[in-house]
Design a protein around this motif. Structure first.
Motif, PDB file in Angstrom:
ATOM      1  N   MET A   1       0.853  -1.183   0.000  1.00  0.00           N
ATOM      2  CA  MET A   1       0.000   0.000   0.000  1.00  0.00           C
ATOM      3  C   MET A   1       0.890   1.234   0.000  1.00  0.00           C
ATOM      4  O   MET A   1       2.038   1.170   0.436  1.00  0.00           O
ATOM      5  CB  MET A   1      -0.892   0.001   1.242  1.00  0.00           C
ATOM      6  N   TYR A   2       0.307   2.333  -0.431  1.00  0.00           N
ATOM      7  CA  TYR A   2       1.066   3.578  -0.429  1.00  0.00           C
ATOM      8  C   TYR A   2       1.539   3.922   0.993  1.00  0.00           C
ATOM      9  O   TYR A   2       0.836   3.657   1.979  1.00  0.00           O
ATOM     10  CB  TYR A   2       0.201   4.705  -0.988  1.00  0.00           C
ATOM     11  N   MET A   4       1.525   6.459   2.570  1.00  0.00           N
ATOM     12  CA  MET A   4       0.581   7.283   3.315  1.00  0.00           C
ATOM     13  C   MET A   4      -0.160   6.474   4.395  1.00  0.00           C
ATOM     14  O   MET A   4      -0.460   6.987   5.467  1.00  0.00           O
ATOM     15  CB  MET A   4      -0.429   7.826   2.296  1.00  0.00           C
ATOM     16  N   TRP A  73      -8.093   7.819  10.244  1.00  0.00           N
ATOM     17  CA  TRP A  73      -7.921   8.049   8.796  1.00  0.00           C
ATOM     18  C   TRP A  73      -8.904   9.121   8.299  1.00  0.00           C
ATOM     19  O   TRP A  73      -8.545  10.046   7.588  1.00  0.00           O
ATOM     20  CB  TRP A  73      -8.107   6.727   8.053  1.00  0.00           C
ATOM     21  N   ALA A  78      -7.286  12.035   6.255  1.00  0.00           N
ATOM     22  CA  ALA A  78      -8.003  12.513   5.072  1.00  0.00           C
ATOM     23  C   ALA A  78      -8.446  13.958   5.269  1.00  0.00           C
ATOM     24  O   ALA A  78      -8.315  14.792   4.365  1.00  0.00           O
ATOM     25  CB  ALA A  78      -9.205  11.621   4.784  1.00  0.00           C
ATOM     26  N   PHE A  96     -22.628  11.020   1.273  1.00  0.00           N
ATOM     27  CA  PHE A  96     -21.239  10.569   1.181  1.00  0.00           C
ATOM     28  C   PHE A  96     -21.178   9.077   0.844  1.00  0.00           C
ATOM     29  O   PHE A  96     -20.423   8.654  -0.034  1.00  0.00           O
ATOM     30  CB  PHE A  96     -20.488  10.860   2.492  1.00  0.00           C
ATOM     31  N   PHE A 103     -15.587   6.996  -5.066  1.00  0.00           N
ATOM     32  CA  PHE A 103     -14.617   7.853  -4.378  1.00  0.00           C
ATOM     33  C   PHE A 103     -13.157   7.564  -4.754  1.00  0.00           C
ATOM     34  O   PHE A 103     -12.394   8.463  -5.094  1.00  0.00           O
ATOM     35  CB  PHE A 103     -14.807   7.727  -2.854  1.00  0.00           C
ATOM     36  N   HIS A 104     -12.776   6.278  -4.726  1.00  0.00           N
ATOM     37  CA  HIS A 104     -11.362   5.971  -4.973  1.00  0.00           C
ATOM     38  C   HIS A 104     -10.941   6.132  -6.437  1.00  0.00           C
ATOM     39  O   HIS A 104      -9.760   6.103  -6.744  1.00  0.00           O
ATOM     40  CB  HIS A 104     -10.996   4.576  -4.436  1.00  0.00           C
ATOM     41  N   VAL A 107      -9.336   9.263  -6.025  1.00  0.00           N
ATOM     42  CA  VAL A 107      -8.086   9.068  -5.284  1.00  0.00           C
ATOM     43  C   VAL A 107      -7.005   8.525  -6.235  1.00  0.00           C
ATOM     44  O   VAL A 107      -5.838   8.910  -6.164  1.00  0.00           O
ATOM     45  CB  VAL A 107      -8.296   8.095  -4.097  1.00  0.00           C
ATOM     46  N   PHE A 111      -2.976   8.827  -6.821  1.00  0.00           N
ATOM     47  CA  PHE A 111      -2.171   7.638  -6.533  1.00  0.00           C
ATOM     48  C   PHE A 111      -2.410   6.622  -7.652  1.00  0.00           C
ATOM     49  O   PHE A 111      -3.255   5.733  -7.525  1.00  0.00           O
ATOM     50  CB  PHE A 111      -2.595   7.033  -5.188  1.00  0.00           C
ATOM     51  N   LYS A 115      -4.497   0.200  -5.453  1.00  0.00           N
ATOM     52  CA  LYS A 115      -5.328  -1.009  -5.601  1.00  0.00           C
ATOM     53  C   LYS A 115      -6.484  -0.810  -4.649  1.00  0.00           C
ATOM     54  O   LYS A 115      -6.444  -1.263  -3.505  1.00  0.00           O
ATOM     55  CB  LYS A 115      -4.532  -2.253  -5.217  1.00  0.00           C
ATOM     56  N   VAL A 144     -12.935  -0.866   7.994  1.00  0.00           N
ATOM     57  CA  VAL A 144     -14.121  -0.235   7.392  1.00  0.00           C
ATOM     58  C   VAL A 144     -15.088   0.233   8.486  1.00  0.00           C
ATOM     59  O   VAL A 144     -15.649   1.330   8.408  1.00  0.00           O
ATOM     60  CB  VAL A 144     -14.823  -1.192   6.394  1.00  0.00           C
ATOM     61  N   LEU A 151     -16.721   8.668   9.750  1.00  0.00           N
ATOM     62  CA  LEU A 151     -17.611   9.468   8.895  1.00  0.00           C
ATOM     63  C   LEU A 151     -18.825   9.949   9.686  1.00  0.00           C
ATOM     64  O   LEU A 151     -19.261  11.096   9.542  1.00  0.00           O
ATOM     65  CB  LEU A 151     -18.054   8.646   7.678  1.00  0.00           C
TER      66      LEU A 151
HETATM   67  C1  HEM Z   1      -9.474  11.554   0.823  1.00  0.00           C
HETATM   68  C2  HEM Z   1      -9.713  10.437   1.445  1.00  0.00           C
HETATM   69  C3  HEM Z   1      -9.077   9.121   1.094  1.00  0.00           C
HETATM   70  C4  HEM Z   1      -7.879   8.845   0.497  1.00  0.00           C
HETATM   71  C5  HEM Z   1      -6.812   9.841   0.021  1.00  0.00           C
HETATM   72  C6  HEM Z   1      -7.768   7.401   0.405  1.00  0.00           C
HETATM   73  C7  HEM Z   1      -6.681   6.725  -0.091  1.00  0.00           C
HETATM   74  C8  HEM Z   1      -6.421   5.389   0.067  1.00  0.00           C
HETATM   75  C9  HEM Z   1      -5.148   4.738  -0.148  1.00  0.00           C
HETATM   76  C10 HEM Z   1      -3.868   5.431  -0.614  1.00  0.00           C
HETATM   77  C11 HEM Z   1      -5.312   3.429   0.163  1.00  0.00           C
HETATM   78  C12 HEM Z   1      -4.246   2.304   0.092  1.00  0.00           C
HETATM   79  C13 HEM Z   1      -4.481   1.406  -1.102  1.00  0.00           C
HETATM   80  C14 HEM Z   1      -3.241   1.190  -1.946  1.00  0.00           C
HETATM   81  O1  HEM Z   1      -2.200   1.851  -1.696  1.00  0.00           O
HETATM   82  O2  HEM Z   1      -3.290   0.362  -2.884  1.00  0.00           O
HETATM   83  C15 HEM Z   1      -6.686   3.254   0.582  1.00  0.00           C
HETATM   84  C16 HEM Z   1      -7.230   2.061   0.983  1.00  0.00           C
HETATM   85  C17 HEM Z   1      -8.494   1.909   1.494  1.00  0.00           C
HETATM   86  N1  HEM Z   1      -9.487   2.868   1.531  1.00  0.00           N
HETATM   87 FE1  HEM Z   1      -9.269   4.807   1.037  1.00  0.00          FE
HETATM   88  N2  HEM Z   1      -8.895   6.822   0.917  1.00  0.00           N
HETATM   89  C18 HEM Z   1      -9.710   7.824   1.367  1.00  0.00           C
HETATM   90  C19 HEM Z   1     -10.963   7.684   1.950  1.00  0.00           C
HETATM   91  C20 HEM Z   1     -11.589   6.483   2.194  1.00  0.00           C
HETATM   92  C21 HEM Z   1     -12.918   6.341   2.729  1.00  0.00           C
HETATM   93  C22 HEM Z   1     -13.832   7.497   3.124  1.00  0.00           C
HETATM   94  C23 HEM Z   1     -13.167   4.993   2.816  1.00  0.00           C
HETATM   95  C24 HEM Z   1     -14.389   4.258   3.263  1.00  0.00           C
HETATM   96  C25 HEM Z   1     -15.308   4.672   4.042  1.00  0.00           C
HETATM   97  C26 HEM Z   1     -11.977   4.302   2.358  1.00  0.00           C
HETATM   98  C27 HEM Z   1     -11.813   2.935   2.342  1.00  0.00           C
HETATM   99  C28 HEM Z   1     -10.594   2.304   2.112  1.00  0.00           C
HETATM  100  C29 HEM Z   1     -10.322   0.908   2.438  1.00  0.00           C
HETATM  101  C30 HEM Z   1     -11.279  -0.085   3.070  1.00  0.00           C
HETATM  102  C31 HEM Z   1      -8.990   0.656   2.056  1.00  0.00           C
HETATM  103  C32 HEM Z   1      -8.177  -0.635   2.259  1.00  0.00           C
HETATM  104  C33 HEM Z   1      -7.785  -1.290   0.986  1.00  0.00           C
HETATM  105  C34 HEM Z   1      -8.589  -2.520   0.645  1.00  0.00           C
HETATM  106  O3  HEM Z   1      -9.682  -2.723   1.210  1.00  0.00           O
HETATM  107  O4  HEM Z   1      -8.140  -3.294  -0.227  1.00  0.00           O
HETATM  108  N3  HEM Z   1     -11.061   5.245   1.962  1.00  0.00           N
HETATM  109  N4  HEM Z   1      -7.352   4.461   0.499  1.00  0.00           N
END
Ligand code: HEM
Length: 180
Positions: A1-2, A4, A73, A78, A96, A103-104, A107, A111, A115, A144, A151
């Motif tokens: 993962m990044y 960050m 987070w 965030a 939201f 959303f992603h 993102v 990035f 993934k 989650v 949130l």
């Molecule tokens: C501006 C806000 C956000 C940013 C910049 C962001 C960015 C990221 C990044 C960089 C990762 C790592 C994945 C990787 O490097 O491949 C990630 C993973 C994840 N994000 Fe976000 N995220 C944000 C908001 C959210 C929100 C609001 C949720 C859900 C409510 C969420 C749910 C997740 C989950 C569950 C993962 C874990 C990866 C997985 O399940 O495989 N994120 N996010």
């Protein structure tokens, strides 16, 4: 993962438990990086090792660490770094979450090697919905739950979050009933 993500784990531990605990966690995890670079990719294993070591050092179940991390987070990582993106995604919890499946995609513009998880919404009511969470990673459902709790705090509502399908129990994917 990044990076960050690991950086955010560090920030959560340091702000809630102190720098000494963080040093102990890093040592236990066998992680030698002095700092994590936000936009660089790290093996997922580093993050899992940090969470496992945090659980041992702090004497808390890994699920609790992941929940606390999810809240941190949303409310810190965030909110401080990507506030505009969060603002654009909705003015209340329902809006939201309805926008969360897309959303992603935004993102990933920042990035490119992301993934991301994938989300879907069904059974939408006035103040409730069902959130479906798909991922190729294991063990992150408590993260989650923490994100959803963060949130709810962001939008200043009391939310009840119930996991109603669990991949670790053989379900196809994790599902959460969210009511507020
Ligand atoms: C501006 C806000 C956000 C940013 C910049 C962001 C960015 C990221 C990044 C960089 C990762 C790592 C994945 C990787 O490097 O491949 C990630 C993973 C994840 N994000 Fe976000 N995220 C944000 C908001 C959210 C929100 C609001 C949720 C859900 C409510 C969420 C749910 C997740 C989950 C569950 C993962 C874990 C990866 C997985 O399940 O495989 N994120 N996010």
């Amino acid at each position: 993962m990044y990076g960050m993500v690991n950086k955010a784990v560090q920030d959560m531990v340091c702000s809630q438990f102190g720098e000494d605990q963080w040093e102990a966690i890093k040592k236990k995890a066998g992680v030698e990086d002095e700092l994590f670079i936000s936009h660089e990719g790290y093996p997922d294993e580093i993050t899992y090792r940090l969470v496992g070591a945090a659980s041992e050092v702090l004497g808390l179940p890994a699920d609790e660490i992941l929940k606390a991390f999810g809240e941190h987070w949303v409310l810190k990582t965030a909110a401080e770094g990507y506030g505009e993106m969060l603002d654009a995604a909705g003015a209340d919890l329902g809006e939201f979450l309805v926008n969360l499946p897309r959303f992603h995609t935004r993102v990933a513009m920042i990035f490119p090697k992301l993934k991301p998880p994938s989300f879907a919404i069904t059974d939408r009511g006035e103040r409730s919905l069902r959130l479906h969470y798909h991922t190729h990673r294991d063990g992150l459902a408590p993260f989650v739950v923490g994100l959803l709790g963060g949130l709810a705090k962001r939008f200043d509502v009391e939310a009840r979050i119930t996991q109603i399908a669990d991949r670790t129990q053989g379900a196809d994917h994790d599902e959460f009933q969210v009511e507020w």
